[in-house]
Structure formats: C-alpha cells, structure tokens
Scaffold this motif. Sequence first.
Motif, PDB file in Angstrom:
ATOM      1  N   GLN A  92       1.029  -1.274  -0.181  1.00  0.00           N
ATOM      2  CA  GLN A  92      -0.105  -0.057  -0.049  1.00  0.00           C
ATOM      3  C   GLN A  92       0.944   1.168  -0.088  1.00  0.00           C
ATOM      4  O   GLN A  92       0.592   2.303  -0.904  1.00  0.00           O
ATOM      5  N   ALA A  93       1.858   1.268   0.889  1.00  0.00           N
ATOM      6  CA  ALA A  93       2.672   2.471   0.727  1.00  0.00           C
ATOM      7  C   ALA A  93       3.450   2.598  -0.252  1.00  0.00           C
ATOM      8  O   ALA A  93       3.773   3.673  -0.895  1.00  0.00           O
ATOM      9  N   ARG A  94       4.095   1.693  -1.006  1.00  0.00           N
ATOM     10  CA  ARG A  94       5.026   1.481  -2.100  1.00  0.00           C
ATOM     11  C   ARG A  94       4.089   1.966  -3.147  1.00  0.00           C
ATOM     12  O   ARG A  94       4.632   2.805  -4.152  1.00  0.00           O
ATOM     13  N   LEU A  95       2.963   1.638  -3.169  1.00  0.00           N
ATOM     14  CA  LEU A  95       1.937   1.940  -4.496  1.00  0.00           C
ATOM     15  C   LEU A  95       1.548   3.485  -4.451  1.00  0.00           C
ATOM     16  O   LEU A  95       1.017   4.124  -5.141  1.00  0.00           O
ATOM     17  N   GLY A  96       1.631   3.858  -2.889  1.00  0.00           N
ATOM     18  CA  GLY A  96       0.700   5.195  -2.779  1.00  0.00           C
ATOM     19  C   GLY A  96      -0.548   5.153  -2.946  1.00  0.00           C
ATOM     20  O   GLY A  96      -1.510   6.219  -3.184  1.00  0.00           O
ATOM     21  N   ALA A  97      -1.074   3.903  -2.441  1.00  0.00           N
ATOM     22  CA  ALA A  97      -2.630   3.739  -2.595  1.00  0.00           C
ATOM     23  C   ALA A  97      -3.032   4.266  -1.331  1.00  0.00           C
ATOM     24  O   ALA A  97      -3.631   3.596  -0.216  1.00  0.00           O
ATOM     25  N   THR A  98      -3.207   5.480  -1.011  1.00  0.00           N
ATOM     26  CA  THR A  98      -3.331   6.200   0.244  1.00  0.00           C
ATOM     27  C   THR A  98      -4.732   6.009   0.803  1.00  0.00           C
ATOM     28  O   THR A  98      -5.095   5.909   2.040  1.00  0.00           O
ATOM     29  N   LYS A  99      -5.653   5.823   0.082  1.00  0.00           N
ATOM     30  CA  LYS A  99      -7.039   5.427   0.424  1.00  0.00           C
ATOM     31  C   LYS A  99      -7.324   4.076   0.782  1.00  0.00           C
ATOM     32  O   LYS A  99      -8.548   3.655   1.158  1.00  0.00           O
ATOM     33  N   ALA A 100      -6.565   3.111   0.495  1.00  0.00           N
ATOM     34  CA  ALA A 100      -6.747   1.781   0.478  1.00  0.00           C
ATOM     35  C   ALA A 100      -6.284   1.188   1.834  1.00  0.00           C
ATOM     36  O   ALA A 100      -5.602   1.500   2.560  1.00  0.00           O
TER      37      ALA A 100
END
Length: 328
Positions: free
Chosen positions: A98-106
């Motif tokens: 999640q952090a690496r993708l920058g999927a901040t709302k996930a």
Amino acid sequence: MQLIPVGILGTGKYVPEKILTNAELEKMIDTNDEWIVSRTGIRERRIAAPEQATSDLAYEASLKAMEMAGLTAADIDLIIVATLSPDHVFPSTACLVQARLGATKAAAFDLEAACSGFVYALSSAYGYIATGQYKHVLVVGAETLSRITDYTDRNTCILFGDGAGAAVLGPVEQGKGIKSFVMGADGNGGKLLQVANGGTRDPLTLENINDRKQFIYQNGKEVFKFAVRIMGNAAEEAIAKAGLSKADIDLFIPHQANIRIIEAAMERLELSKDKVMINLDRYGNTSAATIPIALAEAVEQGRVKSGDQIVLVGFGGGLTWAACVLTW
Ligand code: UT7
C-alpha cells in the motif's frame, strides 16, 4: 439485498530474473533432472535477488494489474495479499505494498491460507465489492519461498520458487464475473505441510536453529493423496454451484504443485490439454502465487476470451482448499 456482479478487471505477474535449473540442483543435492521432471513436471524455478522480499514481488505484479485495469493507486479501496512468506511478522506485506504504491485511501491486510490463499482472498474481495462496501480491490498472491526452503532437503527444495501474481477486482456487467466459490479446511492435516519453528509455539533459538524446522517440511505422499482427491472434488462442486457442467469449462487454472496432480484433475474433469493452464515447468510451486501468475500468463497469451468460463482451484497447507468459477 441486490448483489453487484464482481469480476477481474486486470491481471499482472512478476517473477525474479534468476533461474534455478534442475541441472544446478543436481550440483547441490543428490537428485537428477529425470527424477524431478518425471515426478513433478518442474524444470526450473525463479529465485528472488538478495535485496528482494515478498512485498517487492507483489508491488511489481500489482503495477501491471492496475495498468491493465486502467486504474491508478488512488482508485484502490482495499489491498489483500495472500502469502505465507511475508516480509515481516508485522506490519503486513499488504501495508508495505500500500505504501509503495501510494494507495493512500486503501485499507490493507494479509491473508494466510497457504497455496489456497489467492482464491480465499478472491472470495473475500468478492464479498466487499458485491455488497457495495468497496469498489476496487487489489488481490495479490506473492511468495519468496526460497527464504524458507531447506536447500539440503531433496524432498522439498526441488519444488519451490518465488514470484507474484495480482488481480484487480471490481464491478462488471450483469452475467459476467464470479459465479461461485467452494472453500474448505482440514486443520487436522496441518502437520503434513508446515514451517514448525519461528512462530510463537516454537520460536527460533540458538538451541533449535540447527534442527532446520524454520524451513518448509512436507509429507509429500500424504499431501499428494489429499491433493488429487480435493482438486477434483472442489472443482466439481464449484462448477455445479455455478450452474455449469464440466463440458462448459473453457480454461482450468489449477495450483501448480505437481503435473501428476494436474493430470489426475484433467482426467476427472474430462479436460483436454488446450483447456488447462500449465506453467509449473518454468516456475515450480510458488504457493499462493501460482494461480494468479498462471491467470496473468493466460491473459498475456490471449487464452482468455470474453464470456469464457474459467475455473481456479488451489489446495495446500492448513490443510486448505478453494475453487472459484468465473465468466470472463
Ligand atoms: O503446494 C502444496 C501442495 N504440495 C503438493 O501438492 C506436493 C504433493 N506431493 C508431491 O508432489 C510428491 O509427493 C513429491 C513430488 C513431493 C514426491 O514424489 P513421490 O512420487 O511421492 O516420491 P516419494 O516421496 O515417495 O519418494 C520416492 C523416492 C524415495 O526413495 P526411496 O525411499 O523409494 O528409495 C525418495 O527418497 O524418491 C526419492 N526422492 C528423490 N530422488 C531424487 C525424493 N526426492 C528426490 C529427489 N531426487 N529430489
């Protein structure tokens, strides 16, 4: 409650560059190419680079799945990583992805059902989307089994490899998407396939480190018998639950553990070779990653057409099993 139809919008895979061939294994342990190929169907497997861990493999596969789905990290509501070889005890590998993708709302969590993990995770993702809680869920099966494989044990080290496969799930048109799931477990068989030490029951200590129980142990014969029985049973049950018959199946994507187990299932389901995805010759058994890697390859190779009926079946440690039928 009216359920929303859920399907796979994109798939992706990543396997490390380094190849470990049967010929190389011959130099490490008392084995030979002929034995490995005839007993398992495996010719080579991939091994992660020293600086790579499971979240790195998962990240690469996820990028490809999101690209195919035409989505960005901002569109992902939930990330589920199926793995038995996480980067750490915690935080979860899903949080690292999640952090690496920058999927901040996930939201993000790991799911552990060994080699059945990807299909278990699909079922979880299905529930969130079908009921409207989330729209886009990234499901990943990722493993770095080389870190928990005993390369002095010829019974197991010839089998396993590293890799990751991912799928983005979301709403699809009526009539398409996931039709059925069958899942099960038999915890009494847990000791047949396990990593015994390094958890809270038997933490790794200076005293027990040479017992080599921090590595995968498998009773191959017993797991083989279980696998042959359960793969056919679970697939047949899931096909019936989807309102289909064996003859309707266009593509069968089984867990890639042993070619003889896959051939037994093909016979029982009356499937010709062109309807079965097999890539264990190149990757070996990557546990939770085998099914999503095979699915991504089937898509890459143009073997999946709109409207195709696809069956996914996994089985493994736990013991666990899971099957899914979906219309592409
Ligand atoms: O993803 C998790 C699910 N796991 C599975 O689905 C694995 C299921 N089990 C299997 O795929 C098979 O049981 C194995 C491939 C693990 C083993 O095949 P097998 O036909 O059951 O062999 P075996 O364990 O009964 O061993 C037969 C012989 C033995 O020698 P003896 O006792 O007959 O003299 C083994 O010591 O083969 C020997 N052997 C080997 N020989 C050369 C075992 N491993 C090797 C090896 N190279 N790597």
